[in-house]
Design an enzyme around this catalytic site. Structure first.
Site, short mmCIF file in Angstrom:
data_model
loop_
_atom_site.label_atom_id
_atom_site.label_comp_id
_atom_site.label_asym_id
_atom_site.label_seq_id
_atom_site.Cartn_x
_atom_site.Cartn_y
_atom_site.Cartn_z
N HIS A 308 -36.86 -35.06 24.37
CA HIS A 308 -35.60 -34.41 24.76
C HIS A 308 -35.88 -33.45 25.91
O HIS A 308 -36.94 -32.84 25.95
CB HIS A 308 -35.02 -33.62 23.57
CG HIS A 308 -33.57 -33.30 23.73
ND1 HIS A 308 -33.13 -32.24 24.46
CD2 HIS A 308 -32.48 -33.94 23.26
CE1 HIS A 308 -31.81 -32.22 24.44
NE2 HIS A 308 -31.38 -33.24 23.72
N ASP A 365 -30.54 -39.10 18.26
CA ASP A 365 -30.29 -40.54 18.21
C ASP A 365 -31.23 -41.29 17.29
O ASP A 365 -31.02 -42.47 16.99
CB ASP A 365 -30.41 -41.12 19.63
CG ASP A 365 -29.24 -40.66 20.50
OD1 ASP A 365 -29.48 -40.03 21.55
OD2 ASP A 365 -28.09 -40.90 20.09
C1 SDX Z 1 -29.50 -37.53 24.10
O1 SDX Z 1 -29.46 -33.59 27.09
C2 SDX Z 1 -28.99 -33.70 25.91
O2 SDX Z 1 -28.67 -32.73 25.25
C3 SDX Z 1 -28.83 -35.13 25.42
C4 SDX Z 1 -28.37 -35.28 23.97
C5 SDX Z 1 -26.97 -34.78 23.78
O3 SDX Z 1 -26.64 -34.40 22.64
O4 SDX Z 1 -26.17 -34.87 24.74
O5 SDX Z 1 -29.25 -34.56 23.11
C6 SDX Z 1 -28.36 -36.76 23.54
O6 SDX Z 1 -29.38 -38.08 25.16
C7 SDX Z 1 -30.81 -37.53 23.35
C8 SDX Z 1 -31.93 -38.30 24.11
C9 SDX Z 1 -31.76 -39.79 23.78
N1 SDX Z 1 -32.69 -40.60 24.63
C10 SDX Z 1 -33.76 -41.21 24.10
O7 SDX Z 1 -34.12 -41.10 22.92
C11 SDX Z 1 -34.54 -42.07 25.09
C12 SDX Z 1 -36.03 -41.84 24.93
N2 SDX Z 1 -36.37 -40.47 25.42
C13 SDX Z 1 -36.65 -40.30 26.77
O8 SDX Z 1 -36.42 -41.28 27.68
C14 SDX Z 1 -36.80 -38.86 27.24
O9 SDX Z 1 -37.48 -38.17 26.28
C15 SDX Z 1 -35.53 -38.13 27.62
C16 SDX Z 1 -34.74 -38.90 28.61
C17 SDX Z 1 -34.72 -37.87 26.41
C18 SDX Z 1 -35.95 -36.79 28.22
O10 SDX Z 1 -36.57 -37.08 29.40
P1 SDX Z 1 -37.21 -35.91 30.31
O11 SDX Z 1 -36.83 -34.57 29.82
O12 SDX Z 1 -36.90 -36.25 31.73
O13 SDX Z 1 -38.71 -36.04 30.01
P2 SDX Z 1 -39.69 -36.97 30.80
O14 SDX Z 1 -39.09 -38.34 30.93
O15 SDX Z 1 -40.08 -36.24 32.04
O16 SDX Z 1 -40.91 -37.08 29.78
C19 SDX Z 1 -41.95 -36.10 29.77
C20 SDX Z 1 -43.19 -36.87 29.35
C21 SDX Z 1 -43.45 -38.08 30.24
O17 SDX Z 1 -44.84 -38.37 30.15
P3 SDX Z 1 -45.84 -37.76 31.34
O18 SDX Z 1 -45.21 -38.18 32.66
O19 SDX Z 1 -45.80 -36.26 31.14
O20 SDX Z 1 -47.16 -38.37 31.08
O21 SDX Z 1 -42.97 -37.41 28.02
C22 SDX Z 1 -42.98 -38.83 28.09
C23 SDX Z 1 -42.75 -39.22 29.54
O22 SDX Z 1 -43.34 -40.48 29.82
N3 SDX Z 1 -41.90 -39.28 27.23
C24 SDX Z 1 -41.97 -40.33 26.44
C25 SDX Z 1 -40.73 -40.37 25.76
N4 SDX Z 1 -39.96 -39.36 26.18
C26 SDX Z 1 -40.69 -38.69 27.11
N5 SDX Z 1 -42.95 -41.24 26.21
C27 SDX Z 1 -42.67 -42.20 25.30
N6 SDX Z 1 -41.51 -42.28 24.60
C28 SDX Z 1 -40.53 -41.39 24.83
N7 SDX Z 1 -39.39 -41.48 24.15
#
Ligand code: SDX
Length: 430
Positions: A308, A365
């Protein structure tokens, strides 16, 4: 920290930045004069470090896993309120007393019907159409019957539009579902509560009396509350962005629905169940394999429902939903193998340094889709349920933007990294 200032040194010149104080949480650096004073702009793709607005609606402490709406803890609201009660709180700033709540419920009940001409609207879609495409299209279609209520500067018109959106969205969602399974549309009933009415329109048949299951209705009530608002997330920021051009509330909300549909946002609840199902049915796909793929930088695979932008701790909504999943699945007698896989996946991930070091925890989610599934909703309806829940949050943010009165049209700057000026080349010479 109210009167703190910050100094920015560029070359040999100091620039003082005033701060934007908060009740609690992040304090802002006011960069309103940064470009004119320094010639520089800030650079923050994804806006992870940028506050786009002041807001009184929702407070999130990502480090402690805290979520409040208008100062009330989400745990207290989920435990004690009905969804329309929380919608009222988000829209109008205070919890309603009994008379105000009764009047609000009666007002919403007056607007649950769609104009009969809209029935043909659903015929324009193939049965295979994703219901989120129908929901956002229908939101603009509905608005064509209420052009008298478009003016964002007319509070009465805005309240009418807000009430109609909240009242009609369950009807649109249910009719989109009925269309997809070739069943007749079920009309709303005024003797049912908001959530019961939605379940009635979703699952009733005109050939038999099918009473709404109260356990399912209560579960859905909590689920909608948990989705009601969440600060300046992608879809809410979209609603504000579109609304900042003075577009009407319907058009702004339709844009938010499209943002929510993305798999990284509200579309994740559908992706989570599909991910768990793939682990369940594919002999080559195990929990350990899924975690390993999610950690592999060369693999686009992500653990859906994990991570998140704000929470660096357990999403408080996921905590409530995890407890809830056991109760609901037990009650509706659906021992779902996917829940066991979800619990196993969570355990493996939370013991893995990749997730621990990045503070990646289950988000709203991760469990919501399993509960929606247990309540009888098809996977493709999950994000629609998220949208119905988030509707009051979108509307409250849009109203707050217009009430602030100083809302300028959203127009970020950019860092241009394209070609320098070059001479035109006629086609014969290319
Ligand atoms: C919602 O914003 C809100 O409040 C949203 C929400 C709401 O109520 O409106 O809470 C609802 O959208 C919840 C999120 C649902 N999405 C998912 O579950 C999809 C999977 N999660 C991700 O794609 C990700 O965690 C996000 C999109 C939720 C957050 O992305 P960020 O903040 O841009 O974080 P990032 O992509 O920069 O990740 C940081 C690191 C990265 O690795 P490094 O580059 O540091 O090596 O964490 C890793 C990412 O690769 N990472 C994951 C991951 N989520 C982040 N690696 C594997 N699996 C994941 N799910």
């Amino acid at each position: 920290m109210t009167d703190a200032t910050a100094k920015l040194r560029i070359a040999d010149k100091d620039h003082e930045l005033s701060t934007v104080p908060s009740t609690i949480g992040d304090v802002g650096l006011d960069i309103g004069a940064l470009r004119s004073d320094t010639g520089f702009v800030t650079f923050d793709p994804g806006y992870a470090n940028t506050a786009s607005t002041e807001s009184n609606i929702t407070y999130i402490d990502g480090g402690n896993g805290t979520l409040w709406h208008r100062g009330y803890k989400i745990e207290d609201l989920a435990e004690n309120c009905g969804f329309l009660e929380v919608a009222y709180l988000l829209l109008f700033g205070e919890l309603p007393d009994q008379d105000a709540l009764d009047a609000w419920r009666a007002k919403v009940r007056q607007h649950t019907l769609l104009n009969e001409e809209l029935k043909r609207f659903f015929d324009a879609f193939p049965r295979s159409a994703h219901p989120m495409a129908i929901l956002s299209s229908a939101t603009n279609a509905i608005s064509t019957f209420y052009e008298a209520y478009y003016n964002p500067k007319d509070p009465d018109a805005v309240r009418e539009s807000a009430t109609r959106l909240i009242a009609k969205m369950p009807t649109v969602a249910a009719w989109a579902y009925k269309k997809s399974i070739g069943q007749p549309y079920i009309y709303p009933r005024n003797d049912l509560s908001y959530v019961e009415n939605f379940l009635h329109m979703m699952f009733a048949l005109p050939v038999e009396d099918s009473p709404v299951d109260k356990v399912v209705a209560q579960a859905l009530n909590v689920l909608l509350i948990l989705h009601a608002d969440h600060g300046q997330n992608c879809s809410t920021a979209t609603v504000r962005f579109v609304g900042s051009s003075q577009a009407n509330l319907f058009a702004s909300v339709a844009a938010g629905m499209n943002a929510l549909w993305g798999p990284l946002h509200g579309g994740a609840n559908q992706e989570v169940v599909e991910m768990l199902h793939a682990i369940h049915v594919d002999p080559d796909m195990t929990v350990e394999k899924a975690v390993s793929r999610a950690k592999d930088k060369n693999d686009p695979y992500r653990l859906m429902g994990f991570g998140h932008r704000i929470y660096r701790n357990y999403d408080p909504r996921a905590k409530i939903l995890k407890r809830f999943a056991d109760d609901v699945l037990g009650t509706v007698s659906r021992d779902d193998p996917l829940l066991e896989i979800a619990n196993h996946l969570e355990k493996v991930a939370l013991e893995d340094d990749y997730f621990v070091s990045r503070k990646l925890y289950p988000n709203v989610d991760f469990y919501s889709g399993l509960i929606f599934r247990a309540l009888g909703f098809p996977t493709r309806m999950f994000t629609v349920l998220f949208a119905i829940g988030r509707l009051p949050g979108w509307i409250a943010n849009w109203m707050e933007m217009h009430e602030h009165g100083d809302n300028k049209i959203a127009r970020p700057r950019q860092i241009y990294t394209g070609e320098a000026l070059r001479d035109f080349v006629p086609i014969a010479e290319r």
